[in-house]
Scaffold this motif. Structure first.
Motif, PDB file in Angstrom:
ATOM      1  N   PHE A   8       8.525  -0.599   3.197  1.00  0.00           N
ATOM      2  CA  PHE A   8       9.342  -1.322   2.216  1.00  0.00           C
ATOM      3  C   PHE A   8       9.229  -0.752   0.804  1.00  0.00           C
ATOM      4  O   PHE A   8       9.738  -1.359  -0.142  1.00  0.00           O
ATOM      5  CB  PHE A   8       8.961  -2.803   2.191  1.00  0.00           C
ATOM      6  N   ARG A   9       8.592   0.392   0.638  1.00  0.00           N
ATOM      7  CA  ARG A   9       8.351   0.907  -0.705  1.00  0.00           C
ATOM      8  C   ARG A   9       9.634   1.318  -1.437  1.00  0.00           C
ATOM      9  O   ARG A   9       9.631   1.423  -2.672  1.00  0.00           O
ATOM     10  CB  ARG A   9       7.390   2.108  -0.664  1.00  0.00           C
ATOM     11  N   GLU A  10      10.705   1.516  -0.723  1.00  0.00           N
ATOM     12  CA  GLU A  10      11.966   1.878  -1.373  1.00  0.00           C
ATOM     13  C   GLU A  10      12.718   0.656  -1.874  1.00  0.00           C
ATOM     14  O   GLU A  10      13.732   0.779  -2.552  1.00  0.00           O
ATOM     15  CB  GLU A  10      12.857   2.663  -0.387  1.00  0.00           C
ATOM     16  N   ARG A  11      12.227  -0.513  -1.561  1.00  0.00           N
ATOM     17  CA  ARG A  11      12.919  -1.740  -1.956  1.00  0.00           C
ATOM     18  C   ARG A  11      12.330  -2.308  -3.245  1.00  0.00           C
ATOM     19  O   ARG A  11      11.206  -1.987  -3.627  1.00  0.00           O
ATOM     20  CB  ARG A  11      12.831  -2.773  -0.830  1.00  0.00           C
ATOM     21  N   THR A  12      13.092  -3.184  -3.894  1.00  0.00           N
ATOM     22  CA  THR A  12      12.626  -3.828  -5.141  1.00  0.00           C
ATOM     23  C   THR A  12      12.391  -5.316  -4.964  1.00  0.00           C
ATOM     24  O   THR A  12      11.738  -5.951  -5.798  1.00  0.00           O
ATOM     25  CB  THR A  12      13.653  -3.626  -6.271  1.00  0.00           C
ATOM     26  N   SER A  13      12.914  -5.878  -3.880  1.00  0.00           N
ATOM     27  CA  SER A  13      12.725  -7.317  -3.637  1.00  0.00           C
ATOM     28  C   SER A  13      12.695  -7.574  -2.136  1.00  0.00           C
ATOM     29  O   SER A  13      13.071  -6.718  -1.325  1.00  0.00           O
ATOM     30  CB  SER A  13      13.840  -8.130  -4.306  1.00  0.00           C
ATOM     31  N   ILE A  14      12.272  -8.792  -1.784  1.00  0.00           N
ATOM     32  CA  ILE A  14      12.082  -9.112  -0.372  1.00  0.00           C
ATOM     33  C   ILE A  14      12.084 -10.626  -0.189  1.00  0.00           C
ATOM     34  O   ILE A  14      11.788 -11.386  -1.125  1.00  0.00           O
ATOM     35  CB  ILE A  14      10.738  -8.521   0.134  1.00  0.00           C
ATOM     36  N   PRO A  62       0.837  -1.217   0.000  1.00  0.00           N
ATOM     37  CA  PRO A  62       0.000   0.000   0.000  1.00  0.00           C
ATOM     38  C   PRO A  62       0.864   1.256   0.000  1.00  0.00           C
ATOM     39  O   PRO A  62       2.074   1.186   0.240  1.00  0.00           O
ATOM     40  CB  PRO A  62      -0.786  -0.135   1.307  1.00  0.00           C
ATOM     41  N   PRO A  63       0.252   2.410  -0.235  1.00  0.00           N
ATOM     42  CA  PRO A  63       1.019   3.676  -0.200  1.00  0.00           C
ATOM     43  C   PRO A  63       1.694   3.864   1.162  1.00  0.00           C
ATOM     44  O   PRO A  63       1.167   3.475   2.205  1.00  0.00           O
ATOM     45  CB  PRO A  63      -0.060   4.742  -0.432  1.00  0.00           C
ATOM     46  N   ASN A  64       2.888   4.443   1.126  1.00  0.00           N
ATOM     47  CA  ASN A  64       3.644   4.797   2.346  1.00  0.00           C
ATOM     48  C   ASN A  64       4.090   3.599   3.176  1.00  0.00           C
ATOM     49  O   ASN A  64       4.384   3.733   4.373  1.00  0.00           O
ATOM     50  CB  ASN A  64       2.826   5.756   3.230  1.00  0.00           C
ATOM     51  N   LEU A 123      -8.221  -7.255  -5.226  1.00  0.00           N
ATOM     52  CA  LEU A 123      -7.010  -7.294  -4.405  1.00  0.00           C
ATOM     53  C   LEU A 123      -6.204  -6.002  -4.541  1.00  0.00           C
ATOM     54  O   LEU A 123      -5.842  -5.369  -3.542  1.00  0.00           O
ATOM     55  CB  LEU A 123      -6.134  -8.495  -4.809  1.00  0.00           C
ATOM     56  N   SER A 124      -5.914  -5.629  -5.787  1.00  0.00           N
ATOM     57  CA  SER A 124      -5.073  -4.443  -6.003  1.00  0.00           C
ATOM     58  C   SER A 124      -5.756  -3.168  -5.505  1.00  0.00           C
ATOM     59  O   SER A 124      -5.101  -2.270  -4.960  1.00  0.00           O
ATOM     60  CB  SER A 124      -4.707  -4.321  -7.481  1.00  0.00           C
ATOM     61  N   ARG A 125      -7.085  -3.099  -5.668  1.00  0.00           N
ATOM     62  CA  ARG A 125      -7.802  -1.897  -5.219  1.00  0.00           C
ATOM     63  C   ARG A 125      -7.757  -1.757  -3.699  1.00  0.00           C
ATOM     64  O   ARG A 125      -7.615  -0.648  -3.172  1.00  0.00           O
ATOM     65  CB  ARG A 125      -9.251  -1.944  -5.716  1.00  0.00           C
ATOM     66  N   LEU A 126      -7.880  -2.864  -2.994  1.00  0.00           N
ATOM     67  CA  LEU A 126      -7.854  -2.821  -1.530  1.00  0.00           C
ATOM     68  C   LEU A 126      -6.454  -2.531  -1.008  1.00  0.00           C
ATOM     69  O   LEU A 126      -6.299  -1.874   0.033  1.00  0.00           O
ATOM     70  CB  LEU A 126      -8.381  -4.143  -0.971  1.00  0.00           C
ATOM     71  N   VAL A 127      -5.439  -3.021  -1.705  1.00  0.00           N
ATOM     72  CA  VAL A 127      -4.067  -2.665  -1.328  1.00  0.00           C
ATOM     73  C   VAL A 127      -3.855  -1.170  -1.511  1.00  0.00           C
ATOM     74  O   VAL A 127      -3.314  -0.480  -0.645  1.00  0.00           O
ATOM     75  CB  VAL A 127      -3.049  -3.459  -2.176  1.00  0.00           C
ATOM     76  N   GLN A 128      -4.306  -0.643  -2.637  1.00  0.00           N
ATOM     77  CA  GLN A 128      -4.162   0.795  -2.929  1.00  0.00           C
ATOM     78  C   GLN A 128      -4.888   1.640  -1.878  1.00  0.00           C
ATOM     79  O   GLN A 128      -4.443   2.742  -1.535  1.00  0.00           O
ATOM     80  CB  GLN A 128      -4.724   1.097  -4.319  1.00  0.00           C
ATOM     81  N   ALA A 129      -5.974   1.083  -1.326  1.00  0.00           N
ATOM     82  CA  ALA A 129      -6.727   1.795  -0.282  1.00  0.00           C
ATOM     83  C   ALA A 129      -6.012   1.783   1.063  1.00  0.00           C
ATOM     84  O   ALA A 129      -6.412   2.497   1.994  1.00  0.00           O
ATOM     85  CB  ALA A 129      -8.118   1.185  -0.139  1.00  0.00           C
ATOM     86  N   GLY A 130      -4.965   0.958   1.183  1.00  0.00           N
ATOM     87  CA  GLY A 130      -4.158   0.964   2.399  1.00  0.00           C
ATOM     88  C   GLY A 130      -4.537  -0.069   3.436  1.00  0.00           C
ATOM     89  O   GLY A 130      -4.071  -0.013   4.571  1.00  0.00           O
TER      90      GLY A 130
END
Length: 295
Positions: free
Chosen positions: A173-179, A168-170, A225-232
């Motif tokens: 881990f958003r600065e990473r590319t893998s995990i 989700p936003p903010n 799924l993607s919409r709910l992730v985007q909603a945070g």
């Protein structure tokens, strides 16, 4: 006993209600009751248990219904085969799939080449349900993310796809590319409901990583799924193809374990296939071969 009477019995057995069945069949209820009574007399057993105005299919009725449905299905297959041989129609295709999103282009391209082919498509998330429909001859093909391990089934892998982790936003881990998957063991997950192949596969990946995901939302709709992730609300596993549908999502590659899934086309070998269904099967294999090469 004739074919029409067998169809009458099938309808009554499916609905377990004489009046509703008569309305569906557009016959008088007393006439339908007389047909069922005559059938029971011919067989020498009662097929329904009757309690006041209610009827319930009993053990004899269930056994007989199974044979009647098999016989009617074989007769319909014979009719289709003869009609097709006579060139009176171009046949049809019956299939089941979990989601229809990624099949829309496939179906559109096939119908542009064969516009007279008729499709019957069933959306079913449950793998067991699709197996049963293939076993019963209700469908020609199933698109599934699990192979059906039976000698009578053929499983053709169509594509193999990476599974990513959507943030989700903010998210920290958003600065990473893998995990590594174990790093999100304490996160809140958004997931499909149990019964979906994708849910079973991703649950296994979590198990391999030593945790059970804390699922706070269970969806019926994969696109949600993607919409709910985007909603945070939380994080979610997303197929690689969803990158095109949700470009604003931040997606991480999963380094460990290797998270991929395979789409299969599945059919039963001794099933009768119309010319249309054989054309469709060959087209599907060629279509996904081109998709894999372009990717």
């Amino acid at each position: 006993m004739d074919l029409l009477h067998l169809k009458y019995f099938q309808k009554v057995a499916q609905m377990e209600h004489m009046t509703k069945a008569a309305n569906e069949l557009r016959v008088a209820q007393p006439a339908l009751s007389a047909v069922i009574a005559r059938l029971e007399s011919d067989l020498g057993v009662r097929l329904f248990d009757r309690q006041r105005r209610q009827i319930k299919l009993n053990a004899y009725g269930k056994a007989y219904l199974q044979k009647v449905e098999s016989a009617l299905r074989l007769l319909e297959e014979g009719r289709s085969e003869v009609v097709e041989m006579a060139g009176l129609e171009h046949g049809g295709v019956a299939l089941a799939a979990t989601t229809l999103n990624r099949l829309s282009r496939l179906l559109g391209e096939f119908l542009s080449l064969h516009p007279k082919v008729q499709f019957r498509i069933i959306q079913s998330p449950a793998e067991n349900s699709k197996i049963q429909m293939l076993e019963n001859g209700e469908i020609d093909f199933s698109f599934s993310y699990y192979p059906f391990e039976k000698p009578s089934f053929r499983n053709i892998p169509l594509m193999n796809e990476e599974i990513l982790l959507a943030l989700p936003p903010n998210h920290p881990f958003r600065e990473r590319t893998s995990i590594q998957l174990k790093e999100v063991a304490l996160e809140s997950f958004i997931s499909l409901k149990k019964g979906y192949g994708f849910r079973e596969i991703t649950d296994k990946f979590c198990d391999e990583s030593g945790f059970t995901p804390k699922i706070i939302v269970e969806c019926d709709e994969p696109a949600a799924l993607s919409r709910l992730v985007q909603a945070g609300l939380g994080i979610a596993f997303i197929p690689f193809a969803a990158k095109k549908e949700a470009p604003s999502l931040h997606l991480l590659q999963i380094e460990k374990p290797l998270c991929r899934w395979t789409l299969y086309l599945i059919w039963k070998e001794n099933h009768y296939f119309s010319q249309a269904s054989l054309l469709f099967r060959d087209f599907v294999v060629r279509f996904f071969g081109k998709v894999e090469q372009s990717d």
